[in-house]
Design a protein around this motif. Structure first.
Motif, PDB file in Angstrom:
ATOM      1  N   ASN A  63      44.379  45.004  42.809  1.00 31.36           N
ATOM      2  CA  ASN A  63      43.348  43.994  42.557  1.00 31.36           C
ATOM      3  C   ASN A  63      43.946  42.598  42.390  1.00 31.36           C
ATOM      4  O   ASN A  63      43.551  41.662  43.089  1.00 31.36           O
ATOM      5  CB  ASN A  63      42.547  44.366  41.303  1.00 31.36           C
ATOM      6  CG  ASN A  63      41.694  45.597  41.518  1.00 31.36           C
ATOM      7  OD1 ASN A  63      40.724  45.577  42.256  1.00 31.36           O
ATOM      8  ND2 ASN A  63      42.064  46.694  40.866  1.00 31.36           N
ATOM      9  N   PHE A  94      40.206  38.525  45.360  1.00 34.63           N
ATOM     10  CA  PHE A  94      40.074  38.753  43.915  1.00 34.63           C
ATOM     11  C   PHE A  94      40.570  37.530  43.155  1.00 34.63           C
ATOM     12  O   PHE A  94      39.909  37.024  42.235  1.00 34.63           O
ATOM     13  CB  PHE A  94      40.894  39.985  43.534  1.00 34.63           C
ATOM     14  CG  PHE A  94      40.686  40.452  42.115  1.00 34.63           C
ATOM     15  CD1 PHE A  94      39.759  41.443  41.820  1.00 34.63           C
ATOM     16  CD2 PHE A  94      41.429  39.917  41.067  1.00 34.63           C
ATOM     17  CE1 PHE A  94      39.582  41.882  40.516  1.00 34.63           C
ATOM     18  CE2 PHE A  94      41.259  40.338  39.773  1.00 34.63           C
ATOM     19  CZ  PHE A  94      40.324  41.335  39.488  1.00 34.63           C
ATOM     20  N   ARG A 148      35.317  44.586  40.198  1.00 35.15           N
ATOM     21  CA  ARG A 148      36.301  45.077  41.164  1.00 35.15           C
ATOM     22  C   ARG A 148      35.669  45.432  42.493  1.00 35.15           C
ATOM     23  O   ARG A 148      36.190  45.094  43.540  1.00 35.15           O
ATOM     24  CB  ARG A 148      37.044  46.286  40.591  1.00 35.15           C
ATOM     25  CG  ARG A 148      37.721  45.955  39.257  1.00 35.15           C
ATOM     26  CD  ARG A 148      38.663  47.045  38.813  1.00 35.15           C
ATOM     27  NE  ARG A 148      39.192  46.775  37.469  1.00 35.15           N
ATOM     28  CZ  ARG A 148      40.202  47.419  36.913  1.00 35.15           C
ATOM     29  NH1 ARG A 148      40.804  48.372  37.583  1.00 35.15           N
ATOM     30  NH2 ARG A 148      40.614  47.126  35.707  1.00 35.15           N
ATOM     31  N   GLY A 149      34.543  46.130  42.455  1.00 31.87           N
ATOM     32  CA  GLY A 149      33.906  46.525  43.690  1.00 31.87           C
ATOM     33  C   GLY A 149      34.705  47.605  44.390  1.00 31.87           C
ATOM     34  O   GLY A 149      35.757  48.034  43.930  1.00 31.87           O
ATOM     35  N   HIS A 162      34.984  44.311  49.138  1.00 28.10           N
ATOM     36  CA  HIS A 162      33.804  43.630  48.592  1.00 28.10           C
ATOM     37  C   HIS A 162      34.071  42.133  48.455  1.00 28.10           C
ATOM     38  O   HIS A 162      35.097  41.722  47.905  1.00 28.10           O
ATOM     39  CB  HIS A 162      33.428  44.212  47.230  1.00 28.10           C
ATOM     40  CG  HIS A 162      31.988  43.984  46.874  1.00 28.10           C
ATOM     41  ND1 HIS A 162      31.490  42.739  46.577  1.00 28.10           N
ATOM     42  CD2 HIS A 162      30.941  44.834  46.812  1.00 28.10           C
ATOM     43  CE1 HIS A 162      30.202  42.847  46.316  1.00 28.10           C
ATOM     44  NE2 HIS A 162      29.840  44.105  46.452  1.00 28.10           N
ATOM     45  N   THR A 199      34.683  40.669  44.738  1.00 26.46           N
ATOM     46  CA  THR A 199      35.696  41.232  43.847  1.00 26.46           C
ATOM     47  C   THR A 199      36.410  40.114  43.092  1.00 26.46           C
ATOM     48  O   THR A 199      36.761  39.093  43.661  1.00 26.46           O
ATOM     49  CB  THR A 199      36.709  42.077  44.640  1.00 26.46           C
ATOM     50  OG1 THR A 199      37.638  42.670  43.740  1.00 26.46           O
ATOM     51  CG2 THR A 199      37.460  41.260  45.665  1.00 26.46           C
TER      52      THR A 199
END
Length: 864
Positions: free
Chosen positions: A285, A291, A387-388, A392, A395
């Motif tokens: 992530n 992100f 986070r998805g 995504h 995120t």
């Protein structure tokens, strides 16, 4: 353009299709190819292979794999049904018609999702929704292609059979640390129903036990009146929700740094910084550019709104670059806290858990129509970073703290409304008897509504699962006609009918999802009906490459062989002037497709095909299987092999975990260790009776070639260290128990005495390595006892070898998704009973509670 274009032959379609039904292109369609259930050997799949430059070029010269993305059509909010297009608009492709800002729900759950805005009824979740579905649309590797073809050819309908009446009640079977710190629950052993531990009067205890027996004996799946109508409950009582604890400020000496300078932030901003800081070990992530970008954008907004950032002297610091932010001090602080909790004495851990359970006990159950039912997710989600799944686009965004003012309570009119936290109030209190939710709120990332629902093992949830699988069983009676009709309509004169037939073909044969339209701020995912021009590449004579982001933004890539007429239709649907960004099925919506399917069977939607094909295929594979012989491990592997075939059909794929290779290596080392132990036992047999070498032959006593001297010494060192750790831990536990019982701790001399066994083992290994002989260890050892021990080791090696192979085979296939969501659980129960395998081998404790209705409702003769 005429208003009845869809009712006319394919002579013209706004300049896109100019193929007459008598055109040679249509007339020449090959009907002589070997057919399977009305279609030509579909399903040959080559996954994750490259899309080569030699892909077929369309006649209009378009690029078959463009970079365009489908435009958003809907917005989160008010729910309407997506009705069939009126005749005034049906002349035009959907891409040219009026766009409406509508969020399309799954037709299978529409009746449980009322409107929520402007004082209207609140949106309801699908009764089947328990949490995020662990499904994935990512196809499996190309090595499974041929196998999938064979499976799909066998998945054809047979005359439906009535389910066998239950002959006897099922007997309940005896009952890695992840990155986020959540541990997997071990399989539970058989346990008697829990009774109250407190001592009460005999009459009260008898009454309580009687009530519990009545609860256990209530078999709702045998009560056909249950689940009828729209009213879900008459009376409902519960205690609301549990809020996450408030944020605790970091110590003064723990601060994030910007460009090497410690920064002081307002509590709101510091909390957001801690979200990122605690995740530094989740590289998947925090190293994701999307992100990072989303987090930093929200982080800067929070800093600005909360008064900015300052250095130790009070000077304002303008935080502009993410690369200059250092969250390591925050991570180290929280990581130290985690380690501290991990090493707490068992007594303290137990006390903390008992306190938490006591505080949450009032929220764990509700009274639903007078029956005590367990509540599933009664805790409000804590604030964090979103986070998805998959790719995504949101995120990393900040999930804000949910306040009581955002929460709506659903409860009986005569029930006591649970009080909100002091100083707060609920957004609204409803008495919606058509809803199966207890509380709801709207999260800030995607605008989705979150619900507090009953637990998976509740009557309501069980009835929902039961109806879902029964609907799939009902499809058996209609599947032959559906397949016959779509094969016929693949050559239909009307464009809209051709598109319907082609879409149903793809959904049935390749387990594609129908594809609901998304809002502007939602992930740009597609399904069958919303496929774009660039998502489909055609390779003559009949190969189709699908490449798109499916459910949960997970990439779906599949290279398949289709019926020749389907290939021809897709080529027509991609004709000029279509280009990247245009929809292939431009006259079809998910709602229109489901409305068409409902003509065959009430409640039939595209979604039901996945459940039917998965369950039917599993049933066929199990019927052909003969797993009566073999060990439990071999039977479990046979079941997993069958499950894997279903996962292939449904394209359930998972990424190989980072620890897979390490886990496989450890299993291999354990097997080698057992073989080394077996060799030592054989040497002990020689120590007792040297004549055995002549009787059994020298080869029997030789060590395996891969167990060389270097490996043996490393393994011996491992065994010595393992024994030392066991003794140390046992000493610590014994001392903790003594302290808890009010006794004195043992002295260090006691530990040193226990560790003498380690020194003796070390001496023994050195002597064995020097002399090449192993002395008999156990008192009263005999050759017969040693041979029995060797046989047991052989069984363990065989079992572990089967488990290792099973683990390797399943590394890229998500078996759980199929088993939990798509395969009728009664099929798993049938296998368990037929081959005498404990149900715990297939269902965890939570799943056994969820599928209690399946475990108790069928015997080994039941068929899907």
């Amino acid at each position: 353009m005429s208003s009845s274009e869809d009712d006319a032959p394919l002579m013209r379609a706004n300049g896109r299709v100019k193929v007459s039904p008598k055109s040679p292109e249509v007339v020449k369609m090959a009907d002589s190819s070997p057919a399977t259930n009305g279609h030509v050997d579909p399903g040959i799949s080559i996954r994750f292979g490259p899309v080569e430059d030699k892909d077929v070029k369309m006649e209009d010269g378009e690029d078959a794999l463009g970079a365009g993305k489908r435009k958003s059509r809907t917005s989160v909010g008010e729910k309407k049904s997506y009705a069939e297009a009126e005749s005034s608009e049906e002349d035009e492709p959907l891409s040219k018609r009026r766009r409406t800002s509508v969020k399309h729900e799954d037709p299978e759950t529409d009746d449980d999702v009322p409107l929520a805005r402007n004082g209207r009824k609140l949106p309801k979740p699908a009764e089947t929704s328990i949490g995020d579905e662990s499904d994935s649309d990512v196809p499996i590797e190309r090595k499974l292609a041929v196998q999938k073809k064979k499976i799909e050819q066998t998945a054809e309908a047979k005359p439906s059979r009535k389910p066998a009446a239950p002959k006897k009640e099922a007997k309940p079977a005896a009952a890695k640390k992840q990155t986020n710190g959540v541990k997997k629950e071990p399989a539970a052993s058989k346990a008697a129903p829990k009774k109250g531990k407190a001592k009460v009067k005999e009459e009260s205890q008898d009454a309580e036990e009687k009530d519990e027996e009545e609860e256990e004996e209530y078999r709702w799946w045998e009560d056909q009146s249950k689940g009828d109508g729209t009213i879900k409950w008459t009376t409902l009582e519960h205690n609301g929700v549990v809020f996450p604890p408030e944020y605790e400020l970091l110590p003064q000496n723990v601060k994030m740094k910007y460009d090497g300078i410690p920064i002081t932030l307002a509590p709101e901003a510091e909390e957001v910084a801690s979200f990122f800081g605690t995740m530094l070990n989740s590289t998947h992530n925090v190293e994701n550019p999307v992100f990072q970008k989303n987090f930093f954008s929200d982080f800067k907004d929070v800093i600005k709104k909360s008064g900015g950032a300052k250095d130790s002297k009070g000077n304002k610091v303008d935080i502009k670059e993410f690369a200059k932010c250092d969250f390591k001090p925050i991570f180290e602080f929280y990581d130290a806290q985690r380690e501290e909790k991990r090493h707490l004495p068992p007594a303290e851990k137990k006390a903390a858990k008992a306190l938490k359970d006591e505080q949450e006990a009032p929220y764990q159950y509700c009274i639903w129509d007078g029956r005590k039912q367990k509540v599933g997710n009664f805790r409000v989600e804590p604030p964090s970073l979103f986070r998805g799944r998959g790719e995504h686009p949101k995120t990393g965004r900040v999930k804000t703290r949910v306040q009581p003012e955002q929460i709506t309570i659903n409860i009986g009119k005569d029930a006591k409304v649970p009080p909100p936290p002091p100083g707060h109030k609920w957004k609204e209190v409803k008495h919606d008897q058509e809803g199966t939710w207890l509380a709801m709120w709207q999260e800030n990332i995607n605008g989705n509504y979150k619900y507090v629902m009953l637990a998976a093992n509740s009557d309501v949830k069980g009835q929902s699962d039961f109806k879902k699988f029964e609907k799939a069983r009902e499809l058996k009676k209609h599947i032959e006609k559906i397949r016959k009709d779509y094969q016929k309509n693949l050559k239909h004169d009307m464009m809209v009918e051709r598109q319907k037939a082609t879409a149903v073909y793809l959904i049935d044969q390749f387990a594609l999802r129908a594809g609901n339209e998304k809002g502007e701020d939602e992930a740009e995912t597609v399904g069958c009906c919303s496929l774009k021009y660039e998502n489909v590449t055609l390779k003559p004579p009949n190969t189709v490459v699908f490449d798109f982001l499916g459910k949960d933004s997970i990439r779906f890539y599949d290279e398949v062989q289709v019926d020749l007429q389907v290939f021809k239709n897709l080529k027509i649907f991609k004709k000029a002037p279509k280009k990247n960004g245009d929809e292939i099925f431009d006259r079809l919506t998910t709602s229109a497709l489901n409305k068409h399917l409902a003509n065959y069977m009430p409640g039939l939607t595209a979604k039901v095909f996945r459940t039917y094909n998965a369950s039917y295929t599993m049933g066929c594979v199990l019927n052909e299987m003969n797993a009566s012989g073999g060990t439990i491990a071999e039977k479990v592997k046979a079941y997993n092999d069958a499950n894997r075939k279903v996962a292939i059909l449904c394209n359930h794929k998972r990424t190989v975990t980072a620890g897979h290779a390490n886990a496989m290596e450890k299993m291999g080392e354990r097997i080698k260790g057992l073989r080394y132990q077996k060799w030592r036992l054989k040497q002990q047999m020689l120590d007792l009776d040297p004549t055995l070498k002549k009787k059994k032959g020298a080869a029997f006593f030789e060590i395996d070639e891969d167990l060389d001297k270097e490996w043996i010494e490393e393994h011996q060192a491992f065994l010595i260290e393992e024994q030392r750790n066991k003794i140390n831990k046992k000493f610590e536990k014994d001392n903790e128990k003594r302290v808890a019982d009010g006794e004195k701790e043992m002295k260090v001399s006691e530990l040193e005495e226990r560790l003498q066994a380690v020194k003796e083992l070390e001496k023994k290994f050195k002597k064995e390595n020097k002399t090449g002989k192993v002395e008999a260890e156990a008192r009263g050892a005999t050759v017969e006892k040693l041979e029995n021990s060797i046989n047991k080791i052989d069984q363990r090696v065989e079992t572990m070898s089967v488990q290792a192979q099973d683990k390797e085979d399943n590394k890229e296939v998500a078996l759980g998704t199929s088993k939990i969501n798509y395969i009728d659980p009664r099929l798993t129960v049938v296998f368990s009973k037929k081959y005498d395998v404990p149900i715990e081998k297939f269902f965890s404790k939570a799943l056994r509670e969820k599928f209690e209705w399946a475990i108790k409702s069928v015997d080994e003769d039941w068929e899907f």
